[in-house]
Design an enzyme around this catalytic site. Structure first.
Site, PDB file in Angstrom:
ATOM      1  CG  ASP A  99      -1.920   1.076   1.238  1.00 12.00           C
ATOM      2  OD1 ASP A  99      -2.133   1.698   0.181  1.00 12.00           O
ATOM      3  OD2 ASP A  99      -2.495   1.338   2.318  1.00 12.00           O
ATOM      4  CG  LEU A 100       4.443   1.023  -1.350  1.00 13.97           C
ATOM      5  CD1 LEU A 100       5.679   0.656  -2.161  1.00 13.97           C
ATOM      6  CD2 LEU A 100       4.835   1.319   0.093  1.00 13.97           C
ATOM      7  CE  LYS A 101      -3.327   5.249   1.048  1.00 18.64           C
ATOM      8  NZ  LYS A 101      -2.759   4.296   2.018  1.00 18.64           N
ATOM      9  CG  ASP A 116       6.248  11.323  -9.650  1.00 22.41           C
ATOM     10  OD1 ASP A 116       6.156  12.314 -10.412  1.00 22.41           O
ATOM     11  OD2 ASP A 116       7.267  11.080  -8.982  1.00 22.41           O
ATOM     12  CB  ILE A 117       5.061  12.486 -14.297  1.00 20.17           C
ATOM     13  CG1 ILE A 117       6.456  11.918 -14.067  1.00 20.17           C
ATOM     14  CG2 ILE A 117       4.998  13.958 -13.925  1.00 20.17           C
ATOM     15  CD1 ILE A 117       7.517  12.512 -14.997  1.00 20.17           C
ATOM     16  N   PRO A 118       3.184   9.991 -15.111  1.00 23.04           N
ATOM     17  CG  PRO A 118       1.493  10.062 -16.720  1.00 23.04           C
ATOM     18  CD  PRO A 118       2.382  10.951 -15.888  1.00 23.04           C
ATOM     19  CB  THR A 177     -11.066   7.992   5.444  1.00 20.76           C
ATOM     20  OG1 THR A 177      -9.850   7.350   5.783  1.00 20.76           O
ATOM     21  CG2 THR A 177     -11.905   7.086   4.582  1.00 20.76           C
ATOM     22  CD  GLN A 179      -9.966   2.893  11.044  1.00 21.82           C
ATOM     23  OE1 GLN A 179     -10.621   3.755  10.472  1.00 21.82           O
ATOM     24  NE2 GLN A 179      -8.948   2.284  10.469  1.00 21.82           N
ATOM     25  NE  ARG A 223      -4.923   0.684  14.823  1.00 28.78           N
ATOM     26  CZ  ARG A 223      -5.346   1.940  14.758  1.00 28.78           C
ATOM     27  NH1 ARG A 223      -4.925   2.819  15.647  1.00 28.78           N
ATOM     28  NH2 ARG A 223      -6.166   2.311  13.800  1.00 28.78           N
TER      29      ARG A 223
END
Ligand code: C5P
Length: 239
Positions: free
Chosen positions: A63-65, A68-70, A124, A194, A215
């Site tokens: 999960d590094l999200k 950047d440019i393509p 979120t 949460q 958790r």
């Protein structure tokens, strides 16, 4: 109809130190099938953490999200696909060219078993006021839906979203999309930070394909028992 193999639908988020993550992975071997590595663990441990978890037999959600440019995202997606990751995230806000570059890179490197590519829509941690500060005038739900549709039209396999958004997203993206939802808590578990949570079974009933849970498993006195109890609840509640 949901596949009954619920173990394959629970992704354990290892938001902890490398040492603790290794310990948890060894304990959960043979129980959990998916581990999620976020940017803190990845940057601390380096790419070898993926090898370690793959060697133990896990599927790895990185999960590094990426955003950047393509050209950059294409390069990063190639490297991550080659590393053996099974699921990856990009920010849908990077636009269709970026999503399509990522999707193309994954299929080029792993034509037969490309990692599942997920778009992250609106974090979120953002609310309507934040969107307005960013110059987005449409309502938050519409922005989430628009980004989800755009990302999937550009080549993503699905999105990460709250279980509360899952029914609408499922309707928009159709039955085959991956819809991965954090913000879940087993009955009676602490909410931690949460706020609007659902149980794992509720999330799946409302359209999630996978749930992410951290958790309640990693912080439990007996993480294996906590994981098994989640799977057992799902089997009982969804059969
Ligand atoms: O410990 P907990 O079950 O709250 O962990 C949830 C995981 O899902 C964490 O890795 C967190 O970063 C991630 N996540 C989230 N809410 C989002 C997106 C990701 O809790 N909207």
């Amino acid at each position: 109809m949901l596949d009954k193999d619920y173990r394959d639908r629970v992704i354990v988020a290892l938001d902890c130190s490398r040492e603790r993550a290794r310990e948890l992975a060894r304990d959960l071997q043979g129980h959990a099938r998916w581990l999620k590595v976020g940017m803190t663990l990845y940057y601390a441990a380096g790419p070898s953490i993926v090898d370690e978890f793959k060697a133990l037999g896990f599927k790895v959600f990185l999960d590094l999200k990426l955003h950047d440019i393509p050209h950059q995202v294409q390069g990063a997606a190639r490297v991550l696909a080659a590393s053996g990751a099974d699921m990856l995230t990009i920010h849908a806000g990077g636009g269709p060219a970026m999503a399509s570059a990522a999707a193309g890179a994954l299929r080029e490197v792993r034509p037969d078993d490309a990692p599942i590519l997920l778009g992250v829509t609106v974090l979120t941690s953002m609310d309507a006021a934040t969107l307005e500060q960013l110059g987005v005038s449409r309502p938050l739900d519409d922005q989430v839906g628009a980004l989800a549709s755009m990302a999937c039209q550009a080549g993503c396999d699905g999105v990460v979203c709250s279980p509360w958004e899952a029914p609408r997203i499922r309707e928009l993206l159709g039955p085959d999309a991956a819809i991965v939802t954090p913000g879940v808590r087993p009955k009676g578990a602490s909410l931690d930070d949460q706020s609007r949570v659902m149980t794992p079974s509720m999330a799946l009933q409302r359209g999630a394909s996978h749930i992410v849970i951290g958790r309640p498993v990693t912080g439990a006195q007996d993480p294996v028992a906590a994981f098994e109890s989640i799977v057992k609840d799902m089997e009982e509640e969804l059969s």
